[in-house]
Scaffold this motif. Sequence first.
Motif, PDB file in Angstrom:
ATOM      1  N   ASN A 161      16.999  45.359  85.439  1.00 15.55           N
ATOM      2  CA  ASN A 161      18.175  45.936  84.795  1.00 15.55           C
ATOM      3  C   ASN A 161      18.473  45.150  83.530  1.00 15.55           C
ATOM      4  OD1 ASN A 161      19.905  43.592  85.588  1.00 15.55           O
ATOM      5  ND2 ASN A 161      19.606  44.417  87.651  1.00 15.55           N
ATOM      6  N   ALA A 162      19.583  45.472  82.876  1.00 12.05           N
ATOM      7  CA  ALA A 162      19.958  44.784  81.638  1.00 12.05           C
ATOM      8  C   ALA A 162      21.187  43.895  81.823  1.00 12.05           C
ATOM      9  CB  ALA A 162      20.222  45.805  80.531  1.00 12.05           C
ATOM     10  N   GLU A 163      21.532  43.569  83.078  1.00 14.78           N
ATOM     11  CA  GLU A 163      22.663  42.681  83.326  1.00 14.78           C
ATOM     12  C   GLU A 163      22.383  41.298  82.723  1.00 14.78           C
ATOM     13  OE1 GLU A 163      25.516  43.422  84.572  1.00 14.78           O
ATOM     14  OE2 GLU A 163      25.155  45.371  85.535  1.00 14.78           O
ATOM     15  N   LEU A 164      23.430  40.644  82.227  1.00 16.17           N
ATOM     16  CA  LEU A 164      23.248  39.382  81.520  1.00 16.17           C
ATOM     17  C   LEU A 164      22.567  38.328  82.375  1.00 16.17           C
ATOM     18  CD1 LEU A 164      26.598  39.048  79.519  1.00 16.17           C
ATOM     19  CD2 LEU A 164      24.379  39.908  78.738  1.00 16.17           C
ATOM     20  N   ASP A 165      22.936  38.244  83.670  1.00 19.89           N
ATOM     21  CA  ASP A 165      22.327  37.204  84.496  1.00 19.89           C
ATOM     22  C   ASP A 165      20.891  37.536  84.877  1.00 19.89           C
ATOM     23  OD1 ASP A 165      22.856  39.193  86.299  1.00 19.89           O
ATOM     24  OD2 ASP A 165      24.100  38.006  87.635  1.00 19.89           O
ATOM     25  N   HIS A 166      20.395  38.681  84.420  1.00 22.95           N
ATOM     26  CA  HIS A 166      19.014  39.066  84.690  1.00 22.95           C
ATOM     27  C   HIS A 166      18.140  38.997  83.439  1.00 22.95           C
ATOM     28  CE1 HIS A 166      15.960  40.972  87.209  1.00 22.95           C
ATOM     29  NE2 HIS A 166      15.702  41.819  86.226  1.00 22.95           N
ATOM     30  N   VAL A 167      18.753  38.951  82.233  1.00 23.64           N
ATOM     31  CA  VAL A 167      17.943  39.041  81.009  1.00 23.64           C
ATOM     32  C   VAL A 167      18.192  37.920  80.006  1.00 23.64           C
ATOM     33  CG1 VAL A 167      17.797  41.552  81.217  1.00 23.64           C
ATOM     34  CG2 VAL A 167      19.582  40.550  79.773  1.00 23.64           C
ATOM     35  N   ALA A 201      23.883  34.358  92.923  1.00 20.84           N
ATOM     36  CA  ALA A 201      24.291  35.446  92.033  1.00 20.84           C
ATOM     37  C   ALA A 201      24.708  34.868  90.678  1.00 20.84           C
ATOM     38  CB  ALA A 201      25.432  36.230  92.669  1.00 20.84           C
ATOM     39  N   GLY A 202      25.133  35.744  89.763  1.00 14.81           N
ATOM     40  CA  GLY A 202      25.553  35.299  88.441  1.00 14.81           C
ATOM     41  C   GLY A 202      26.645  34.252  88.507  1.00 14.81           C
ATOM     42  N   GLY A 203      26.497  33.186  87.720  1.00  8.73           N
ATOM     43  CA  GLY A 203      27.449  32.080  87.758  1.00  8.73           C
ATOM     44  C   GLY A 203      26.966  30.905  88.569  1.00  8.73           C
ATOM     45  N   ALA A 204      25.943  31.128  89.426  1.00  4.99           N
ATOM     46  CA  ALA A 204      25.339  30.079  90.249  1.00  4.99           C
ATOM     47  C   ALA A 204      26.339  29.527  91.266  1.00  4.99           C
ATOM     48  CB  ALA A 204      24.750  28.973  89.388  1.00  4.99           C
ATOM     49  N   PHE A 205      25.934  28.468  91.958  1.00  2.00           N
ATOM     50  CA  PHE A 205      26.786  27.839  92.965  1.00  2.00           C
ATOM     51  C   PHE A 205      26.657  26.319  92.873  1.00  2.00           C
ATOM     52  CE2 PHE A 205      27.256  26.427  97.524  1.00  2.00           C
ATOM     53  CZ  PHE A 205      28.636  26.481  97.522  1.00  2.00           C
TER      54      PHE A 205
END
Length: 337
Positions: A119-125, A41-45
């Motif tokens: 979508n327009a979420e930051l971790d997607h665009v 997910a956003g932020g990675a691991f």
Amino acid sequence: MFDRFAGTSTAPPEVLTKLSPAAIPRCKLAEMRVKILGSAAGGAFPQWNCACTNCRALRAGTFRGKPRNQTQVAITEDGRTWFLLGASPDLRAQIEATPELHPRDGLRQSPISGLVLANAELDHVLGLLLLRELQPLRVHATASVRQILRENNSMFGMLQRIPNQSVWTDFRSNEEFQLCNAKGEDSGLGCKALSLNPHFPTYVTAERQSQLAPGEASMGFMIQSPAGSRLAYMPSVPVLDDTLLQQLDTCDVLLFDGTFWNDGELIRVQGSGQTAREMGHIPVEETLKKLAGARCPRKIFLHINNTNPMLDEASPQYRQVRGAGWEVAEDGWQFDL
């Protein structure tokens, strides 16, 4: 059809290895090749500012699991022309780690022909901005997502510096369309968009949101090869209703929202915050119950948050997922449909 993992017919996911371009056969006609470039997910691991149990153990080298980049999937029908599902902030590194996506012909060229935005979420665009070096691309998106990025965020003007640098094509919910390159050439891959969540990103002002169509905020995709095999890409699913369940029953491979294990995961870890459902994600423990009878032959969780206990391959949650017939996606996985 759907079990040739990493170019073979027998290798289980636990023993996957990355293959060189020479070792990866060109896709046969009417197939679809899928590469998972990132699965977190956003932020990675690990997440850069997180010291949760998982992140601490991974940094210490004691974690029974693997690091992951932010979710990114690439697909192709012929092994040469590729399309991205979303554009993650880790996209440049993901491209460099994937020889099939390296330039092949001429001084400036890329096998990446286009993208589909859910979508327009930051971790997607945000990865779109990493593709600004005048490479012709076609961007498939809803009209609302296009307006958010092109009309309300001046940075994305970097994708419009010359004519046809990026060609945007709108799609609607439940509409079937073909994935095409910037010239309009058909890739052979069909796509159907399903509206999953009516909420736009929090950075979009309330005034702007009132002007947009809620049904265009967050989508999932059913992608079909010319031979009829189907991939479902659902990285952000707030609710599993009967309509969606029926759609998922028609796919050969399901890439599904694995963000949080349970609804109160973030609150438990950090003492505050939103629930999984408030953030637009159905918890994995609920998904396992609701999709227990799904006829989809292969089910894979991706978009996994760094706090999710199923990332630990020694955990009971990981064993529960595997025992239920699901897989937990890893960066670098590849399979053909």
